[in-house]
Design a protein around this motif. Sequence first.
Motif, PDB file in Angstrom:
ATOM      1  N   UNK A  33       1.030  -1.028   0.088  1.00  0.00           N
ATOM      2  CA  UNK A  33      -0.200   0.094  -0.088  1.00  0.00           C
ATOM      3  C   UNK A  33       0.913   1.346  -0.046  1.00  0.00           C
ATOM      4  N   UNK A  34       0.507   2.358  -0.414  1.00  0.00           N
ATOM      5  CA  UNK A  34       1.111   3.809  -0.356  1.00  0.00           C
ATOM      6  C   UNK A  34       0.295   4.729  -0.097  1.00  0.00           C
ATOM      7  N   UNK A  35       0.727   5.984   0.174  1.00  0.00           N
ATOM      8  CA  UNK A  35      -0.005   7.317   0.486  1.00  0.00           C
ATOM      9  C   UNK A  35      -0.283   7.589  -0.989  1.00  0.00           C
ATOM     10  N   UNK A  36      -1.523   8.161  -0.788  1.00  0.00           N
ATOM     11  CA  UNK A  36      -2.024   8.768  -2.101  1.00  0.00           C
ATOM     12  C   UNK A  36      -1.150   9.839  -2.797  1.00  0.00           C
ATOM     13  N   UNK A  37      -0.474  10.565  -2.074  1.00  0.00           N
ATOM     14  CA  UNK A  37       0.625  11.455  -2.318  1.00  0.00           C
ATOM     15  C   UNK A  37       1.761  10.668  -2.927  1.00  0.00           C
ATOM     16  N   UNK A  38       2.188   9.630  -2.309  1.00  0.00           N
ATOM     17  CA  UNK A  38       3.226   8.916  -2.997  1.00  0.00           C
ATOM     18  C   UNK A  38       3.158   8.341  -4.067  1.00  0.00           C
ATOM     19  N   UNK A  39       1.768   7.740  -4.252  1.00  0.00           N
ATOM     20  CA  UNK A  39       1.304   7.375  -5.557  1.00  0.00           C
ATOM     21  C   UNK A  39       1.457   8.193  -6.777  1.00  0.00           C
ATOM     22  N   UNK A  89     -13.587  -1.588  -4.512  1.00  0.00           N
ATOM     23  CA  UNK A  89     -12.572  -1.889  -3.844  1.00  0.00           C
ATOM     24  C   UNK A  89     -12.342  -1.361  -2.409  1.00  0.00           C
ATOM     25  N   UNK A  90     -13.506  -0.970  -1.673  1.00  0.00           N
ATOM     26  CA  UNK A  90     -13.585  -0.632  -0.418  1.00  0.00           C
ATOM     27  C   UNK A  90     -12.829   0.589  -0.093  1.00  0.00           C
ATOM     28  N   UNK A  91     -12.801   1.642  -1.199  1.00  0.00           N
ATOM     29  CA  UNK A  91     -12.408   2.746  -1.314  1.00  0.00           C
ATOM     30  C   UNK A  91     -13.139   3.986  -0.253  1.00  0.00           C
ATOM     31  N   UNK A  92     -12.733   4.646   0.512  1.00  0.00           N
ATOM     32  CA  UNK A  92     -13.232   5.725   1.165  1.00  0.00           C
ATOM     33  C   UNK A  92     -12.555   6.941   0.815  1.00  0.00           C
ATOM     34  N   UNK A  93     -13.237   8.111   0.642  1.00  0.00           N
ATOM     35  CA  UNK A  93     -12.648   9.456   0.199  1.00  0.00           C
ATOM     36  C   UNK A  93     -11.817  10.106   1.259  1.00  0.00           C
ATOM     37  N   UNK A  94     -11.746   9.699   2.514  1.00  0.00           N
ATOM     38  CA  UNK A  94     -11.048  10.257   3.572  1.00  0.00           C
ATOM     39  C   UNK A  94      -9.798   9.379   3.939  1.00  0.00           C
ATOM     40  N   UNK A  95      -9.649   8.191   3.079  1.00  0.00           N
ATOM     41  CA  UNK A  95      -8.587   7.180   3.571  1.00  0.00           C
ATOM     42  C   UNK A  95      -7.067   7.845   2.821  1.00  0.00           C
ATOM     43  N   UNK A  96      -6.203   7.739   3.558  1.00  0.00           N
ATOM     44  CA  UNK A  96      -4.581   8.062   3.277  1.00  0.00           C
ATOM     45  C   UNK A  96      -3.918   7.434   2.277  1.00  0.00           C
ATOM     46  N   UNK A 122      -3.624   3.937  -0.468  1.00  0.00           N
ATOM     47  CA  UNK A 122      -4.508   2.996  -1.275  1.00  0.00           C
ATOM     48  C   UNK A 122      -3.890   1.682  -0.957  1.00  0.00           C
ATOM     49  N   UNK A 123      -4.864   0.870  -1.092  1.00  0.00           N
ATOM     50  CA  UNK A 123      -4.720  -0.579  -1.030  1.00  0.00           C
ATOM     51  C   UNK A 123      -3.831  -1.069  -2.197  1.00  0.00           C
ATOM     52  N   UNK A 124      -2.996  -2.201  -2.306  1.00  0.00           N
ATOM     53  CA  UNK A 124      -2.669  -2.852  -3.392  1.00  0.00           C
ATOM     54  C   UNK A 124      -3.608  -3.061  -4.695  1.00  0.00           C
ATOM     55  N   UNK A 125      -4.803  -3.581  -4.396  1.00  0.00           N
ATOM     56  CA  UNK A 125      -5.931  -3.723  -5.334  1.00  0.00           C
ATOM     57  C   UNK A 125      -6.412  -2.666  -6.033  1.00  0.00           C
ATOM     58  N   UNK A 126      -6.532  -1.306  -5.118  1.00  0.00           N
ATOM     59  CA  UNK A 126      -6.873  -0.150  -5.617  1.00  0.00           C
ATOM     60  C   UNK A 126      -5.827   0.613  -6.693  1.00  0.00           C
ATOM     61  N   UNK A 127      -4.579   0.216  -6.159  1.00  0.00           N
ATOM     62  CA  UNK A 127      -3.540   0.717  -7.022  1.00  0.00           C
ATOM     63  C   UNK A 127      -3.443  -0.063  -8.260  1.00  0.00           C
TER      64      UNK A 127
END
Length: 65
Positions: free
Chosen positions: A9-15, A41-48, A50-55
Amino acid sequence: MADENKNMAMLKSEYAKKIGIPFRTLSRYINEMYIDEMKTFDYSVTQKYLTPKQIQFLNEKLVIT
């Protein structure tokens, strides 16, 4: 690049930095264009992070190689 992100997983900013786009642009892609798909993929707007599946999904949608 897709293989590198497969198991972490990685931070959205890192991605955003890694794929070479501004964080704000990534946020628009996720929260406006792909929000319905990301929620599957169980995404929430407030999450910091990203999971591997989301990536993996974003890599495919944004054609990241």
